[in-house]
Write a protein that holds these residues in place. Structure first.
Motif, PDB file in Angstrom:
ATOM      1  N   GLY A  83      47.383  40.217  65.951  1.00 35.01           N
ATOM      2  CA  GLY A  83      48.553  39.974  65.733  1.00 35.01           C
ATOM      3  C   GLY A  83      49.944  40.724  64.706  1.00 35.01           C
ATOM      4  O   GLY A  83      48.900  41.694  64.186  1.00 35.01           O
ATOM      5  N   LYS A  84      50.631  39.983  65.426  1.00 35.87           N
ATOM      6  CA  LYS A  84      51.536  40.899  64.727  1.00 35.87           C
ATOM      7  C   LYS A  84      51.579  41.219  63.107  1.00 35.87           C
ATOM      8  O   LYS A  84      50.628  40.308  62.149  1.00 35.87           O
ATOM      9  CB  LYS A  84      53.735  40.043  64.866  1.00 35.87           C
ATOM     10  CG  LYS A  84      53.598  39.014  63.474  1.00 35.87           C
ATOM     11  CD  LYS A  84      55.131  38.495  63.894  1.00 35.87           C
ATOM     12  CE  LYS A  84      55.259  37.864  62.820  1.00 35.87           C
ATOM     13  NZ  LYS A  84      56.479  37.007  62.805  1.00 35.87           N
ATOM     14  N   SER A  85      52.303  42.101  62.642  1.00 36.22           N
ATOM     15  CA  SER A  85      52.071  42.370  61.237  1.00 36.22           C
ATOM     16  C   SER A  85      52.082  41.138  60.526  1.00 36.22           C
ATOM     17  O   SER A  85      53.377  40.414  60.754  1.00 36.22           O
ATOM     18  CB  SER A  85      53.142  43.652  60.919  1.00 36.22           C
ATOM     19  OG  SER A  85      52.784  44.005  59.700  1.00 36.22           O
ATOM     20  N   GLY A  86      51.357  40.964  59.175  1.00 37.41           N
ATOM     21  CA  GLY A  86      51.758  39.742  58.198  1.00 37.41           C
ATOM     22  C   GLY A  86      50.722  39.031  58.615  1.00 37.41           C
ATOM     23  O   GLY A  86      51.260  37.456  57.624  1.00 37.41           O
ATOM     24  N   SER A  87      50.697  38.392  59.997  1.00 37.13           N
ATOM     25  CA  SER A  87      50.230  36.936  60.073  1.00 37.13           C
ATOM     26  C   SER A  87      49.130  36.133  59.692  1.00 37.13           C
ATOM     27  O   SER A  87      48.506  35.304  60.312  1.00 37.13           O
ATOM     28  CB  SER A  87      49.823  37.255  61.820  1.00 37.13           C
ATOM     29  OG  SER A  87      48.460  38.311  62.143  1.00 37.13           O
ATOM     30  N   GLY A  88      48.556  37.139  58.932  1.00 32.51           N
ATOM     31  CA  GLY A  88      47.386  37.542  58.048  1.00 32.51           C
ATOM     32  C   GLY A  88      46.430  37.474  58.693  1.00 32.51           C
ATOM     33  O   GLY A  88      44.455  37.019  57.698  1.00 32.51           O
ATOM     34  N   THR A 141      47.863  46.434  56.891  1.00 27.14           N
ATOM     35  CA  THR A 141      47.162  47.399  57.026  1.00 27.14           C
ATOM     36  C   THR A 141      47.967  48.523  58.253  1.00 27.14           C
ATOM     37  O   THR A 141      48.547  48.959  59.065  1.00 27.14           O
ATOM     38  CB  THR A 141      46.364  46.608  58.494  1.00 27.14           C
ATOM     39  OG1 THR A 141      45.686  45.667  58.161  1.00 27.14           O
ATOM     40  CG2 THR A 141      45.124  47.586  58.991  1.00 27.14           C
ATOM     41  N   ILE A 142      47.405  50.082  58.289  1.00 30.58           N
ATOM     42  CA  ILE A 142      47.788  50.590  58.830  1.00 30.58           C
ATOM     43  C   ILE A 142      47.330  51.312  60.364  1.00 30.58           C
ATOM     44  O   ILE A 142      45.657  51.789  59.414  1.00 30.58           O
ATOM     45  CB  ILE A 142      47.852  52.295  57.524  1.00 30.58           C
ATOM     46  CG1 ILE A 142      49.138  51.819  56.589  1.00 30.58           C
ATOM     47  CG2 ILE A 142      48.503  53.307  58.859  1.00 30.58           C
ATOM     48  CD1 ILE A 142      50.173  51.210  56.865  1.00 30.58           C
ATOM     49  N   CYS A 201      43.205  45.269  63.939  1.00 31.84           N
ATOM     50  CA  CYS A 201      44.213  46.341  64.677  1.00 31.84           C
ATOM     51  C   CYS A 201      45.679  45.915  63.472  1.00 31.84           C
ATOM     52  O   CYS A 201      46.175  44.462  63.758  1.00 31.84           O
ATOM     53  CB  CYS A 201      44.769  45.538  65.415  1.00 31.84           C
ATOM     54  SG  CYS A 201      43.160  46.457  66.805  1.00 31.84           S
ATOM     55  N   GLY A 202      46.619  46.934  62.850  1.00 32.44           N
ATOM     56  CA  GLY A 202      47.713  46.787  62.419  1.00 32.44           C
ATOM     57  C   GLY A 202      48.825  46.205  63.591  1.00 32.44           C
ATOM     58  O   GLY A 202      49.045  46.915  64.289  1.00 32.44           O
ATOM     59  N   PHE A 248      52.263  50.678  65.903  1.00 31.32           N
ATOM     60  CA  PHE A 248      51.232  50.651  66.014  1.00 31.32           C
ATOM     61  C   PHE A 248      50.794  49.550  67.441  1.00 31.32           C
ATOM     62  O   PHE A 248      50.828  50.480  68.377  1.00 31.32           O
ATOM     63  CB  PHE A 248      50.294  50.063  64.992  1.00 31.32           C
ATOM     64  CG  PHE A 248      50.385  50.524  63.678  1.00 31.32           C
ATOM     65  CD1 PHE A 248      50.735  51.846  64.177  1.00 31.32           C
ATOM     66  CD2 PHE A 248      50.965  50.680  62.276  1.00 31.32           C
ATOM     67  CE1 PHE A 248      50.442  52.954  62.771  1.00 31.32           C
ATOM     68  CE2 PHE A 248      50.817  51.100  61.166  1.00 31.32           C
ATOM     69  CZ  PHE A 248      50.702  52.378  61.321  1.00 31.32           C
ATOM     70  N   MET A 249      51.181  48.519  67.584  1.00 34.48           N
ATOM     71  CA  MET A 249      51.215  48.080  68.823  1.00 34.48           C
ATOM     72  C   MET A 249      51.227  48.782  70.243  1.00 34.48           C
ATOM     73  O   MET A 249      50.574  48.340  71.234  1.00 34.48           O
ATOM     74  CB  MET A 249      52.472  46.745  68.954  1.00 34.48           C
ATOM     75  CG  MET A 249      51.841  45.321  67.565  1.00 34.48           C
ATOM     76  SD  MET A 249      49.835  44.614  68.134  1.00 34.48           S
ATOM     77  CE  MET A 249      50.665  42.888  68.105  1.00 34.48           C
ATOM     78  N   LYS A 250      53.021  49.525  70.160  1.00 33.62           N
ATOM     79  CA  LYS A 250      53.298  50.003  71.635  1.00 33.62           C
ATOM     80  C   LYS A 250      51.998  50.890  71.849  1.00 33.62           C
ATOM     81  O   LYS A 250      51.660  51.815  72.768  1.00 33.62           O
ATOM     82  CB  LYS A 250      54.429  50.714  71.406  1.00 33.62           C
ATOM     83  CG  LYS A 250      55.822  49.279  71.288  1.00 33.62           C
ATOM     84  CD  LYS A 250      56.916  50.303  71.146  1.00 33.62           C
ATOM     85  CE  LYS A 250      58.176  49.122  71.561  1.00 33.62           C
ATOM     86  NZ  LYS A 250      59.274  49.847  71.052  1.00 33.62           N
TER      87      LYS A 250
END
Length: 311
Positions: free
Chosen positions: A9-14, A37-38, A58-59, A64-66
């Motif tokens: 999930g995207k950064s900051g989603s919890g 998360t790095i 997964c950060g 990172f997503m890419k």
């Protein structure tokens, strides 16, 4: 037995906050200290003794997503049992969230076509209470359409209430190899001792992994509430250097017993006859222990269902 679980999930989603509450004994207010998360954080969580959850957190930063869908694609999406995708209900970038979610589905289809998929619509505490049901239903319907031809199970969650326990209990229960035998045995035990309800909790997380009931109960969230309350109480005990072992709650309508059960579980037994002496129920719990130990570790001993006496 190891099972790979992707938490995305995207950064900051919890994602890391919920992982820390369920598996690392954080309380909700402490999660504000957690940083982003790095890349990928790996953790091995022993669950019910022989089941190990290989959790890949997964950060969610765009860079990172890419990478996950390019250079790391095979490594990330191979041999996955479960994908848990977390959506922030207040996200201002819904289209981007959906794009990454569908990229995950494509990568899973290629590398782990049998993986089970769960979506958590998270931070629901930020939605006004009267709108929560309709907001969640709308999101769920969209996610079911977007996930076709695959199947997805959706949960609404918040770290501030019992919904987080409900979602993770459902997900983890599905990973337990002999869960049907466990359910049958809990039901048998409940029937024999004439309990209103029997709940089995995993010892470390206090997630409900099995239950049976003979009487209807109006509160559909009671399991998760009990999980939450007892886990907080356990944490308070450990801060004082004390160890939580058992608890009895009694009033004019019922008696409830929570006790250590097997090496990996606690049990809760609810009886509606408050005149029944405590010792009678505690003896039955003691007598059932050995059988449930064998059920959890079938390789250690032959299981003889008829050799255990409840009174």
């Amino acid at each position: 037995m190891k099972k790979k679980v992707l938490l995305m999930g995207k950064s900051g989603s919890g994602k890391t906050s919920m992982r820390s509450i369920i598996f690392a004994n954080y309380i909700a207010r402490d999660t504000t200290r957690l940083g982003a998360t790095i890349d990928v954080e790996h953790s091995h969580v022993r669950f019910l003794g022989n089941l190990v959850l290989n959790l890949w957190d997964c950060g969610g930063q765009e860079g990172f997503m890419k990478q996950y869908f390019a250079q790391q694609r095979d490594n990330i999406f191979r041999n996955v049992e479960v994908l848990i995708y977390v959506f922030d209900v207040e996200s201002q970038e819904i289209e981007r969230d959906i794009h990454y979610y569908q990229s995950c589905l494509e990568a899973l289809l290629q590398n782990s076509p049998d993986a089970k998929i769960f979506c958590l619509v998270h931070k629901m505490d930020l939605v006004p209470e009267g709108l929560r049901e309709s907001v969640f239903t709308e999101r769920m319907e969209d996610l079911i359409k977007l996930s076709k031809p695959g199947n997805v199970t959706c949960f609404r969650t918040s770290i501030w209430d019992e919904t987080l326990y409900k979602a993770w209990s459902s997900i983890v229960t599905m990973l337990i190899p002999n869960v049907a035998a466990l359910e049958n045995s809990v039901t048998h035990f409940g029937n024999v001792i004439e309990a209103d309800e029997v709940l089995l909790f995993e010892k470390a997380t206090f997630l409900v992994i099995s239950h049976c009931q003979s009487k209807k109960n109006r509160d559909s969230h009671r399991f998760e509430k009990v999980s939450n309350i007892i886990k907080q109480f356990k944490l308070s005990c450990s801060k004082l250097g004390a160890k939580f072992q058992s608890m009895e709650v009694r009033n004019s309508a019922f008696a409830a017993f929570i006790d250590t059960f097997t090496s990996n579980t606690y049990v809760m037994v609810v009886m509606s006859d408050p005149t029944l002496p405590s010792e009678a129920t505690l003896v039955n719990i003691r007598n059932a222990r050995k059988y449930f130990e064998e059920l959890e570790n079938p390789s250690n001993s032959a299981i003889n269902h008829h050799g255990h006496n409840y009174h």
